[in-house]
Design a protein around this motif. Structure first.
Motif, short mmCIF file in Angstrom:
data_model
loop_
_atom_site.label_atom_id
_atom_site.label_comp_id
_atom_site.label_asym_id
_atom_site.label_seq_id
_atom_site.Cartn_x
_atom_site.Cartn_y
_atom_site.Cartn_z
N PHE A 301 0.98 -1.25 0.16
CA PHE A 301 0.10 -0.04 -0.27
C PHE A 301 0.64 1.44 -0.52
O PHE A 301 2.44 1.22 0.80
N GLN A 303 0.05 5.46 -0.30
CA GLN A 303 -0.38 7.16 -0.20
C GLN A 303 -1.30 7.00 -1.80
O GLN A 303 0.35 7.57 -2.23
N TYR A 332 -0.92 0.28 12.14
CA TYR A 332 -1.13 -0.32 9.80
C TYR A 332 -0.31 1.28 9.12
O TYR A 332 -0.81 1.36 8.31
N THR A 337 5.34 5.09 6.13
CA THR A 337 5.44 6.13 5.53
C THR A 337 5.56 7.12 6.48
O THR A 337 5.76 8.12 6.49
N MET A 338 3.95 6.83 7.79
CA MET A 338 3.75 8.10 8.60
C MET A 338 4.50 7.44 10.26
O MET A 338 4.97 8.39 10.61
N GLU A 353 1.83 -4.32 11.47
CA GLU A 353 1.77 -4.33 9.27
C GLU A 353 1.49 -5.37 9.35
O GLU A 353 1.88 -6.41 9.69
N ALA A 355 1.21 -7.11 6.26
CA ALA A 355 1.45 -7.56 4.58
C ALA A 355 2.73 -7.17 4.65
O ALA A 355 3.95 -6.25 5.47
N ASP A 380 -0.92 -9.61 12.01
CA ASP A 380 -2.69 -9.60 12.02
C ASP A 380 -2.39 -8.37 13.44
O ASP A 380 -2.93 -8.99 14.48
N LEU A 381 -3.47 -6.87 13.65
CA LEU A 381 -3.89 -6.19 14.69
C LEU A 381 -4.82 -6.41 15.48
O LEU A 381 -4.16 -6.56 16.87
N PRO A 405 -6.09 2.54 9.38
CA PRO A 405 -5.96 1.31 9.57
C PRO A 405 -7.03 1.45 7.99
O PRO A 405 -7.07 2.08 7.11
C1 LIG Z 1 -5.08 3.28 4.94
S1 LIG Z 1 -3.18 1.53 4.42
C2 LIG Z 1 -2.27 2.80 5.38
C3 LIG Z 1 -0.49 2.60 5.31
C4 LIG Z 1 0.71 3.26 5.89
N1 LIG Z 1 -0.25 4.09 6.96
C5 LIG Z 1 0.66 4.58 4.77
O1 LIG Z 1 -0.04 6.04 4.91
O2 LIG Z 1 0.90 3.75 3.61
C6 LIG Z 1 -3.71 0.45 5.34
C7 LIG Z 1 -3.05 -1.10 5.75
O3 LIG Z 1 -3.00 -1.24 6.73
C8 LIG Z 1 -2.71 -3.17 6.89
N2 LIG Z 1 -3.34 -3.53 7.63
C9 LIG Z 1 -5.29 -4.20 7.14
N3 LIG Z 1 -5.02 -4.66 7.72
C10 LIG Z 1 -4.68 -5.27 8.68
C11 LIG Z 1 -4.26 -5.34 10.62
N4 LIG Z 1 -5.42 -7.09 10.73
N5 LIG Z 1 -3.71 -5.73 10.81
C12 LIG Z 1 -2.51 -5.37 10.38
N6 LIG Z 1 -2.34 -4.46 9.32
C13 LIG Z 1 -3.32 -4.59 8.39
C14 LIG Z 1 -3.01 -2.77 5.16
O4 LIG Z 1 -2.32 -4.15 4.66
C15 LIG Z 1 -2.16 -1.44 4.92
O5 LIG Z 1 -0.81 -1.08 4.99
#
Ligand SMILES: C[S@@+](CC[C@H](N)C(=O)[O-])C[C@H]1O[C@@H](n2cnc3c(N)ncnc32)[C@H](O)[C@@H]1O
Length: 473
Positions: A301, A303, A332, A337-338, A353, A355, A380-381, A405
């Motif tokens: 992922f 932005q 997440y 990035t953040m 994270e 992935a 997985d969170l 998320p």
């Molecule tokens: C909206 S993106 C945010 C990424 C990051 N904050 C950025 O600004 O690039 C959401 C991220 O959450 C991860 N994700 C989705 N479900 C998750 C889970 N259950 N536990 C941990 N990470 C998860 C996805 O792989 C993705 O990278």
């Protein structure tokens, strides 16, 4: 009064826009949602669905356009599922989106005070996307002209483009798109021409046969690097023409820096490969958000609008209000990035994270940016946070939690654990105001919502990104 039921045809004037982007009209106070309309339009519609408290309708004819309407730029406007609002002036789009965020917080979140700021605009309202996913399909969406004259302009059993909203098996053959760079469309057209003449069929999502599945183009706005991923079904006959297509693309479009062949056996129509092979280049692109440099692998992922990604990061940095002494948790965290963006102002940062590919990028990105106070945790969170005391002991109790998320929002167990953890400040980034409102509601017992800053990542669509700042009571 006309009795409204499915099939009824009626004339309406659209009053405003509802969450999700449909126009809202009323007949004797009964609400009717009308697809692809904007306020001020007088339309003849047919009711497609009737419920006890509302109905849905489809436009049969535009009788009078809205005074504010402008000419859409794209020839596919009105059919394509991508842009809904190219005919609505950009300032209006921003106002509507801000109001939608507030409506969600009031109705779903139960908030009484409007703390939603005016939406920050995207510096570019066209060509802003750094990623597009195009689908192959064995059923092409036919134009009204083709249907009316019973004359096909191209084969009906092959398409490469974007889905038409509501029709998962049919794809609009895209000739132009103003959301990614013109080079992305040139790649799309060349891939289509090759695939059409390859003798291999496009994937048919009804019987799950066929070869060509997706074309993903990642296009960095700051480094000029371009990644092309061709996702196909497994090549059972070992006659895959991917190598040949890759050579043609590299020769004709030298701006392409990476080509990947992904193979997917998934039945679901998601552009994500089970296995990948790098045909050419390093397998990722690099992009910048302000002074920060990020490597992005094909499946990770990032932005979608790089310019707005920088604005979002600025908002997160400001929202964290760091002094250099704080421990930050970034839930997440994606490619980091953040986490990396706030690390210089924090004592330490830990990102979580799911992935693997994104997490590997995050570690590399920290080094690329000379950041040495960030750690990243894979998992997985929903489950990872079960042992909060271990995490607190290992990484320190967070002074600030950044959470970003996916569209579905945080899992209820994650919100509960976040409330138990009770950091003094939460900076909640969201791309879905409805799930933001639901999540915020669950935190209201312990937190004040200080402000919500909408940031427009996706001009011409009803989507809006938000940064909400919560402070512990
Ligand atoms: C909206 S993106 C945010 C990424 C990051 N904050 C950025 O600004 O690039 C959401 C991220 O959450 C991860 N994700 C989705 N479900 C998750 C889970 N259950 N536990 C941990 N990470 C998860 C996805 O792989 C993705 O990278």
């Amino acid at each position: 009064m006309v009795a409204l039921k499915k099939g009824t045809e009626i004339e309406l004037v659209v009053e405003n826009l509802s969450f999700g982007g449909k126009g809202l009209a009323r007949v004797n106070n009964f609400v009717i949602f009308v697809e692809r309309t904007i306020p001020g339009q007088r339309v003849l519609v047919r009711i497609t669905r009737k419920k006890s408290s509302y109905a849905e309708a489809r436009v049969l004819a535009l009788l009078e356009d809205a005074p504010q309407a402008i000419s859409p730029r794209c020839i596919h406007f009105g059919t394509c599922g991508g842009c809904l609002w190219q005919n609505l002036p950009y300032e209006e789009q921003l106002k509507v989106k801000r109001d939608m965020v507030w409506e969600c917080l009031a109705h779903i979140g139960g908030l009484a005070h409007d703390v939603v700021l005016p939406a920050l605009p995207s510096p570019q309202i066209y060509y802003y996307r750094n990623k597009m996913e195009y689908s192959f399909a064995a059923r092409r969406w036919l134009s009204q002209e083709e249907i009316d004259h019973n004359q096909l302009q191209k084969p009906r059993n092959f398409a490469l483009g974007l889905h038409v909203k509501g029709f998962y098996d049919r794809v609009l053959d895209i000739e132009e798109c103003h959301l990614q760079s013109p080079l992305s469309v040139a790649i799309l057209k060349r891939v289509r021409q090759f695939a059409l003449n390859s003798g291999l069929p496009p994937y048919n999502s009804l019987d799950h046969t066929g070869f060509w599945r997706f074309l993903v183009v990642r296009d960095s706005k700051h480094t000029g690097q371009i990644l092309v991923e061709l996702i196909t079904a497994p090549d059972l006959n070992r006659s895959s023409p991917i190598e040949e297509l890759a050579s043609i693309l590299l020769a004709e479009i030298p701006e392409i820096t990476t080509i990947i062949h992904g193979v997917s056996e998934k039945k679901a129509q998601i552009a994500s490969a089970d296995t990948q092979e790098e045909i050419s280049g390093p397998g990722y692109i690099e992009e910048r958000l302000g002074d920060f440099h990020f490597r992005i692998s094909s499946g990770a992922f990032f932005q979608t609008n790089s310019e707005v990604g920088k604005i979002l990061l600025d908002q997160v940095q400001a929202g964290c209000a760091l002094t250099g002494r704080e421990v930050v948790w970034d839930l997440y965290c994606g490619t980091g990035t953040m986490a990396i963006g706030v690390a210089n102002d924090a004592r330490s940062v830990v990102g979580f994270e799911l992935a693997e590919e994104a997490l590997a990028d995050a570690g590399i990105n920290a080094r690329l940016n000379n950041v040495d106070n960030c750690e990243f945790v894979l998992g997985d969170l929903k489950g990872l946070l079960d042992d909060l005391s271990f995490l607190v002991e290992r990484y320190g109790s967070p002074d600030v939690v950044v959470t970003d998320p996916p569209r579905a929002g945080m899992h209820p167990s994650v919100i509960k654990q976040l409330a138990d953890l009770a950091p003094p400040r939460i900076v909640s980034v969201s791309c879905n105001p409805a799930t933001l409102a639901r999540d915020v509601k669950m935190l209201m017992e312990k937190y004040h919502l200080l402000r919500v800053q909408p940031v427009d990542m996706f001009p011409h669509t009803p989507h809006i990104e938000t940064v909400a700042i919560l402070e512990r009571k």
